[in-house]
Design a protein around this motif. Structure first.
Motif, PDB file in Angstrom:
ATOM      1  N   PRO A 167       0.396  -1.310  -0.014  1.00  0.00           N
ATOM      2  CA  PRO A 167      -0.320  -0.028  -0.446  1.00  0.00           C
ATOM      3  C   PRO A 167       0.749   1.376  -0.179  1.00  0.00           C
ATOM      4  N   SER A 168       2.036   1.408   0.692  1.00  0.00           N
ATOM      5  CA  SER A 168       2.992   2.690   0.607  1.00  0.00           C
ATOM      6  C   SER A 168       3.390   2.649  -0.773  1.00  0.00           C
ATOM      7  N   GLN A 169       3.183   1.491  -1.742  1.00  0.00           N
ATOM      8  CA  GLN A 169       4.080   2.219  -3.033  1.00  0.00           C
ATOM      9  C   GLN A 169       2.999   2.159  -4.233  1.00  0.00           C
ATOM     10  N   ILE A 170       2.258   2.485  -3.527  1.00  0.00           N
ATOM     11  CA  ILE A 170       0.964   2.919  -4.263  1.00  0.00           C
ATOM     12  C   ILE A 170       0.037   3.441  -4.480  1.00  0.00           C
ATOM     13  N   SER A 171       0.513   4.949  -5.103  1.00  0.00           N
ATOM     14  CA  SER A 171       0.027   6.344  -5.152  1.00  0.00           C
ATOM     15  C   SER A 171      -0.963   6.635  -5.463  1.00  0.00           C
ATOM     16  N   LEU A 172      -2.592   7.362  -5.473  1.00  0.00           N
ATOM     17  CA  LEU A 172      -3.144   7.621  -6.476  1.00  0.00           C
ATOM     18  C   LEU A 172      -3.130   9.428  -5.627  1.00  0.00           C
ATOM     19  N   GLY A 173      -3.571  10.082  -6.770  1.00  0.00           N
ATOM     20  CA  GLY A 173      -3.536  12.333  -6.944  1.00  0.00           C
ATOM     21  C   GLY A 173      -5.084  12.408  -7.179  1.00  0.00           C
ATOM     22  N   PRO A 174      -5.076  13.682  -7.288  1.00  0.00           N
ATOM     23  CA  PRO A 174      -6.401  13.744  -7.870  1.00  0.00           C
ATOM     24  C   PRO A 174      -6.820  14.093  -9.502  1.00  0.00           C
ATOM     25  N   ASP A 175      -5.341  13.513 -10.010  1.00  0.00           N
ATOM     26  CA  ASP A 175      -5.834  13.315 -11.166  1.00  0.00           C
ATOM     27  C   ASP A 175      -4.076  12.339 -12.681  1.00  0.00           C
ATOM     28  N   CYS A 176      -4.050  11.708 -11.612  1.00  0.00           N
ATOM     29  CA  CYS A 176      -2.639  10.688 -12.053  1.00  0.00           C
ATOM     30  C   CYS A 176      -2.000   9.741 -10.571  1.00  0.00           C
ATOM     31  N   ILE A 177      -1.911   8.944 -11.545  1.00  0.00           N
ATOM     32  CA  ILE A 177      -1.586   7.249 -10.459  1.00  0.00           C
ATOM     33  C   ILE A 177       0.161   6.795 -10.813  1.00  0.00           C
ATOM     34  N   ALA A 178       0.599   6.821  -9.229  1.00  0.00           N
ATOM     35  CA  ALA A 178       2.293   6.120  -9.296  1.00  0.00           C
ATOM     36  C   ALA A 178       1.926   5.226  -8.738  1.00  0.00           C
ATOM     37  N   ALA A 179       2.894   4.253  -9.054  1.00  0.00           N
ATOM     38  CA  ALA A 179       3.061   2.950  -8.362  1.00  0.00           C
ATOM     39  C   ALA A 179       4.420   2.364  -9.012  1.00  0.00           C
ATOM     40  N   ARG A 180       5.474   1.752  -7.906  1.00  0.00           N
ATOM     41  CA  ARG A 180       6.671   1.217  -8.053  1.00  0.00           C
ATOM     42  C   ARG A 180       6.549   0.200  -8.511  1.00  0.00           C
ATOM     43  N   ASP A 181       7.879  -0.206  -8.948  1.00  0.00           N
ATOM     44  CA  ASP A 181       7.685  -1.280  -9.955  1.00  0.00           C
ATOM     45  C   ASP A 181       8.091  -2.011  -9.605  1.00  0.00           C
ATOM     46  N   GLN A 182       7.405  -3.057  -9.309  1.00  0.00           N
ATOM     47  CA  GLN A 182       7.566  -4.845  -8.503  1.00  0.00           C
ATOM     48  C   GLN A 182       9.088  -5.353  -9.269  1.00  0.00           C
ATOM     49  N   ALA A 183       9.359  -5.303 -10.702  1.00  0.00           N
ATOM     50  CA  ALA A 183      10.785  -6.181 -10.919  1.00  0.00           C
ATOM     51  C   ALA A 183      11.740  -5.232 -10.592  1.00  0.00           C
ATOM     52  N   ASP A 184      11.589  -3.972 -11.164  1.00  0.00           N
ATOM     53  CA  ASP A 184      12.494  -3.178 -10.511  1.00  0.00           C
ATOM     54  C   ASP A 184      12.193  -2.164 -10.014  1.00  0.00           C
ATOM     55  N   GLU A 185      12.828  -2.104  -8.684  1.00  0.00           N
ATOM     56  CA  GLU A 185      12.543  -1.758  -6.886  1.00  0.00           C
ATOM     57  C   GLU A 185      12.902   0.408  -7.804  1.00  0.00           C
ATOM     58  N   LYS A 186      13.726   0.496  -8.715  1.00  0.00           N
ATOM     59  CA  LYS A 186      14.390   1.588  -9.011  1.00  0.00           C
ATOM     60  C   LYS A 186      12.883   2.188 -10.045  1.00  0.00           C
ATOM     61  N   VAL A 187      11.813   1.801 -10.055  1.00  0.00           N
ATOM     62  CA  VAL A 187      11.899   2.235 -10.924  1.00  0.00           C
ATOM     63  C   VAL A 187      10.122   3.276 -10.504  1.00  0.00           C
TER      64      VAL A 187
END
Lengths: 762, 399
Positions: free
Chosen positions: A419-439
């Motif tokens: 849950p701490s690695q995905i985030s929802l903003g008012p107009d976009c979504i960001a998620a950490r890649d699970q294969a490459d932890e740097k992305v």
């Protein structure tokens, strides 16, 4: 949080029950010394005998691995049973033994599938750990016999390492070659059970000394429990890693992830030999020594948002209360409540097959969404949208129940999404890649990728999107493995790359404000508020001035920011206590003024409050808003005389576009300034801007594209090189030098001419 | 060793309430101490009065312990134990112990299960036994009663033959109605009288009760009145009380003053006394000094006299004759006064330092003629007293 216990009455095992495992979210398998495999259905509350084992098979450990856990599908692929005669058995769906392999000398004490399901490990009384392929072929023997029985072993978050007990020690061993195992003394008595959580990587262990201890994945102690009367005989993490259950003789305890006990029950069960959580983390089953199977579900989960609070009081009931109006609504659902989320005036309740979206103003008429797959791992809410993370996809829904998009990326695995690695903003979504932890993958609401994925130099821990301002002010904050907090712009401006800069270090946790672009973070043990993080891209020197540090002893050791709603920061101490810390309300007002462009009011506010941090915020906001007067007074208030002088210089410029460009330059946006100038046909000034910022190549590019002032650029370059006393090394310049003739006087005249022309235009 | 056996064994022991934690590792190596402890505990659990050998220090003790336990279990519990395996005290011993523990655990479980649904039946067994015992006793008593009754009946039946005639005669004997009537009437009157008596007695009792009540009431009211009076008296302040209190306060003050004064006086008196004592001491000291001086002078005089007397005889080598003579006459007169004491004086010179002798000396001095004493006192420090005296003396006695 609480557990509600129940014991299926009609059918019981004939002997000790030694292991339980979930088939899907409604079905539990259990088996014991009576050689019978039983299935318990929680919906229909009936039990069914699946099969009977041969007499000599005494199961000691039992693990169902299901690749697709859903409500309607019976999804078990294979069941693994470890027995006391040194063999393990692979069972098919019907309970037929498909394969039996002689694995260990003495009893096989552990049999567990890897999280990816490609292999499993067994450990036995002979002290060996063996890894087997899916079909039961021996792959490796990573731990050789030491004579000490391995009472428990489990896989790490990735299938590359595992943890096992060795007497009073715990050992983390990697399957990769040349990695030294991490071994530490964990308990005073024999360790009987250990569990490793998949999402946060925490370990909990329990032993005959009657204590359970929580460790982080490096083996440092997080929590040490008080002494129990009897040995700890079973431990299990809930799949979402929020809590774990501890079983002992006639004891069942529910603890939160930091180890603090939330609930204790003393059922008459004898020792609980095994505990298993259902995949949705709301129910658990336990095998009791006195032939019973214990079933329990979690109630009393609580979410809050401002004055609102929602609690699950029963399996199918949610009570919604408002602290301001001191009223409460009881919401009944036809099915079990699995998830509960409350934010931005919406309460979202996920049951086994449906999702109910309640508007706070009209609580009794929910919008109902039928779930596509019937198992929701996570619910995230934003101002106008929400995300449901389901078993195989992520769905973005609007609050009226419409599916907007479902963003996808190649390495997406929703089951282990933190849950701490995905985030929802008012107009976009960001998620950490699970294969490459740097992305970090970034999408807009419609599921389209924004720019390229953001890649960082080290592994990224938590991420968060800002909630305030317009889409172009959207910021992404993330903490990397070295606990440095970075922020990045989400929307790359035209022809510019994404900006990333480091905001602070030693950040334990952070949260964006629910409506504004303010970050609250825990740095070491103090709470730091960055009033206007965007300032880092404008003027780094002012960053310090806009950050406010609150030192407080009441935060204790290892605090964590959990919420930041309105003017209140919610902090959770390591002992589970929640502390509310107030934040200056003027900040929110200032942000509001700057967003609506009422700079006069903003100035008046700052004059009244007389806070340097506010002045600094206003200075940068005004610069961004290209408000010369406001910026000037704000800079003057924080003693930035150079800025004031520069602003006065800008004011004297008569040409409006130039003025704007200069303001952009002051705001640190060279590209924007250049674009402004080029749009307005001031090529010479654009070139000169690039020259003065030592952006030589760009200057040359503009010049060659417009076929003017190439020689000017070359001349300035030459002068610059002469001043430094260096030879020209750039190929382009060298090439042009040979082609273009440079006449200094003529160039000076040309420059003079351009300046004159500009004056004329104004 | 089986992991399962050990696991089940620990669980059973835990459920049975064994007071010590049995670890999974306890029987990995032979552990006779624990085995013996558990064995004894289990046997005691079976029968708290069981006679079992509970020493295990020596080999014989151990063998005896294992054997006695096995015998006991075989007899009482119908559980066959392999003594050799128990003696091994390892995993195999656990399997043997598990037999006993399992039996107890099953009993506990069965009992627990019965208790759970309803409360009445399970405890019935024990109650039944006691009720049977009671029945037994009852029936025994009944049996003895039957025999005794039978004997009584037999006796009575034996009497029947004699009684029959009497009965028959009495049946045949018809009663006269009038006699019967009179007797009955008499009885009635008698009973009526007795009723009357008792009634009057009852009335009397009522009357006395009433009178007593009245008395009690009277006393009560009297008590109340007195109580009230006491209250009022307590409330009323007698006349002159205020004045008395005032005076009391005044008296207190005066007394304080008196006390201080007396104290002062006492102090002053003490001071005075001290001063007097000091004065006296000083005086005595001075007297002593003067006495000493005088004695010296006398001695001198005596010596000179003797010398002059001797010198008159052979050598006229002398100083001025007049004062010598005077002295001589003075000493002569003194000597005359203190007849025989002159020698004593002479001897006193040597013990001049001695305190006691000094005291006696002073006594002597005081015992001397009052004239001399008063003269001394009057003269004080002056040494001229001596020449004065010596001056006057010649005028007194004219040779």
């Amino acid at each position: 949080m609480q557990l509600k216990l129940s014991f299926p009455k009609d059918a019981e095992h004939q002997d000790t029950v030694s292991c339980v495992s979930w088939n899907n979210t409604e079905e539990v398998f259990s088996c014991g010394d009576d050689h019978v495999l039983k299935k318990w259905n929680l919906l229909t509350t009936d039990s069914q005998k699946i099969c009977e084992f041969p007499e000599e098979l005494n199961p000691l450990d039992f693990h169902c691995f299901s690749r697709n856990i859903g409500i309607r599908k019976t999804g078990q692929d294979q069941m693994l049973i470890a027995s006391s005669d040194g063999k393990f058995h692979l069972l098919g769906k019907s309970g037929r033994i498909e394969k039996t392999v002689e694995a260990h000398k003495g009893a096989v004490l552990v049999g567990q599938w890897a999280p990816d399901g490609a292999s499993f490990l067994t450990a036995g009384e002979d002290g060996q750990v063996k890894i087997w392929s899916r079909s039961g072929m021996l792959r490796t023997v990573p731990v050789h016999a030491s004579g000490v029985p391995i009472y428990c072993a489990c896989w790490g978050p990735d299938s590359n390492n595992f943890l096992y007990t060795q007497g009073k020690h715990l050992v983390i061993k990697s399957l990769l070659p040349n990695v030294k195992p991490n071994r530490w003394r964990a308990h005073e008595g024999l360790i009987l059970k250990v569990a490793w959580e998949q999402i946060n990587g925490r370990i909990v262990s329990g032993g005959e000394d009657g204590r359970y201890k929580v460790w982080d994945s490096y083996g440092s102690l997080v929590f040490n429990s008080m002494l129990h009367e009897h040995p700890i005989t079973s431990i299990a993490w809930s799949p979402n890693g929020e809590m774990f259950a501890v079983g002992s003789f006639n004891t069942l305890r529910l603890c939160d992830k930091s180890g603090w006990s939330q609930y204790l029950d003393k059922p008459d069960t004898g020792s609980l030999y095994s505990i298993a959580w259902s995949a949705d983390g709301t129910q658990l089953a336990a095998a009791c020594a006195n032939r019973k199977v214990l079933l329990a579900h979690v109630i009393g989960r609580r979410v809050e948002w401002g004055p609102l609070e929602a609690t699950t009081t029963r399996r199918k009931t949610v009570v919604m209360s408002n602290a301001v109006h001191s009223g409460s609504d009881t919401l009944e659902f036809p099915e079990r409540v699995i998830h509960l989320a409350l934010a931005y005036k919406h309460l979202v309740v996920v049951t086994t097959t449906q999702c109910y979206v309640h508007n706070i103003n009209n609580i009794n008429t929910p919008v109902i969404i039928d779930l596509r797959e019937g198992s929701v791992y996570m619910v995230l809410l934003a101002e106008k949208h929400m995300i449901l993370v389901e078993r195989s996809s992520i769905g973005v829904y609007s609050y009226d129940g419409r599916l907007i998009s479902s963003p996808k990326w190649p390495s997406l695995n929703t089951a282990t999404l933190n849950p701490s690695q995905i985030s929802l903003g008012p107009d976009c979504i960001a998620a950490r890649d699970q294969a490459d932890e740097k992305v970090i993958q970034i999408f807009d609401i419609n599921g389209k990728e924004i720019g390229t994925p953001l890649s960082h130099t080290t592994q990224i821990g938590e991420i968060g999107l800002s909630n305030g301002g317009s889409a172009f002010e959207r910021l992404l904050a993330f903490v990397d493995r070295t606990r440095d907090l970075y922020i990045a712009t989400v929307h790359p401006r035209p022809s510019t790359s994404r900006k990333i800069d480091k905001l602070g270090s030693v950040v334990q946790s952070f949260k964006w404000n629910s409506h504004l672009n303010i970050i609250a973070a825990i740095q070491d043990t103090s709470l730091t508020l960055w009033y206007y993080p965007f300032i880092i891209f404008v003027d780094k020197k002012l960053l310090r001035r806009t950050a406010v540090i609150k030192e407080s002893s009441e935060f204790g050791h290892r605090p964590q920011v959990t919420t930041y709603v309105g003017n209140h920061v919610g902090i959770r101490r390591s002992d589970g206590a929640l502390i509310n810390s107030g934040v200056s309300p003027y900040l929110a007002i200032l942000h509001g003024y700057s967003m609506s462009g009422s700079w006069k009011d903003a100035l008046r506010l700052c004059r009244m409050v007389k806070d340097e941090a506010l002045w600094a915020c206003l200075a940068v906001m005004a610069t961004q808003g290209k408000e010369i007067d406001t910026a000037e007074s704000a800079y003057a208030a924080i003693n930035q005389f150079d800025k004031v002088l520069y602003l006065q210089h800008i004011r004297e410029i008569k040409l409006k576009p130039v003025q704007m460009a200069e303001m952009s330059l002051l705001g640190g946006n060279v590209q924007e300034a250049e674009a402004l100038l080029l749009q307005n046909g001031m090529i010479f000034r654009a070139i000169m801007t690039n020259i003065s910022t030592h952006n030589w190549e760009r200057a040359l590019e503009i010049a060659t594209r417009n076929r003017t002032h190439i020689d000017t650029v070359l001349l300035y370059r030459q002068r610059f090189m002469d001043r430094l006393g260096k030879q020209e090394a750039n190929e382009k310049f060298n090439m042009l030098r040979s082609n273009v003739e440079i006449n200094e006087e003529q160039i000076d005249v040309k420059v003079q001419y351009e300046l004159e022309k500009e004056k004329d235009r104004s | 060793m089986s992991y399962r056996d050990l696991r089940n064994f620990t669980e059973m022991m835990r459920a049975l309430g064994y007071n010590r934690l049995i670890s999974m590792e306890n029987f990995r190596t032979p552990n006779f101490t624990l085995t013996a402890d558990i064995l004894v505990w289990l046997v005691k659990r079976f029968d708290p009065d069981a006679d079992i050998h509970d020493l295990y220090m020596t080999e014989e003790d151990r063998v005896l312990l294992v054997r006695s336990a096995a015998e006991f279990m075989a007899l009482k519990g119908n559980v066959m134990l392999n003594t050799k395996r128990i003696y091994q005290a390892d995993g195999y011993a656990v399997r043997e112990l598990l037999k006993i523990a399992g039996l107890l655990y099953e009993a506990l479980r069965a009992h627990g299960n019965d208790v759970a649904p309803s409360w009445g039946t399970p405890s019935g067994t024990s109650i039944d036994v006691t009720s049977y015992i009671q029945d037994l006793r009852l029936s025994r008593e009944l049996a003895s009663q039957v025999t005794s009754k039978g004997a009584v009946i037999y006796d009575l039946l034996a009497k029947e033959i004699e009684m029959r005639e009497a009965r028959n005669s009495s049946i045949n004997n018809l009663l006269e109605m009038s006699k019967v009537e009179i007797a009955i009437k008499e009885a009635i009157t008698f009973s009526k009288e007795s009723i009357q008596n008792t009634k009057s007695l009852i009335e009397n009792v009522a009357i006395t009760e009433n009178s007593l009540d009245a008395k009690i009431e009277k006393k009560q009211s009297e008590l109340e009145r007195n109580q009230k009076r006491l209250q009022t008296l307590k409330k009323v302040r007698p006349a002159f009380l205020e004045e008395f209190e005032k005076l009391e306060v005044e008296l207190q003050g005066l007394y304080q003053e008196y006390i201080t004064r007396t104290r002062c006086i006492a102090y002053l008196e003490q001071q005075q006394e001290e001063a007097q004592v000091a004065e006296q001491e000083r005086m005595q000291k001075r007297q002593k000094e003067t006495r000493k001086l005088m004695e010296e002078l006398q001695m001198e005089d005596a010596r000179r006299l003797m010398e002059s007397e001797m010198g008159m005889g052979d050598t006229p080598v002398l100083m001025s004759s007049k004062p010598t003579r005077r002295l001589r006459t003075a000493t002569a007169s003194k000597m005359r006064l203190t007849t025989g004491r002159g020698r004593v004086y002479g001897s006193m010179t040597a013990a001049d330092d001695d305190e006691n002798s000094y005291d006696s000396d002073s006594d002597l001095l005081l015992d001397e003629d009052d004239d001399g004493n008063s003269e001394f006192l009057g003269s004080g420090d002056d040494m001229e007293g001596l020449p004065l005296e010596s001056k006057s003396e010649p005028s007194d006695d004219d040779f």
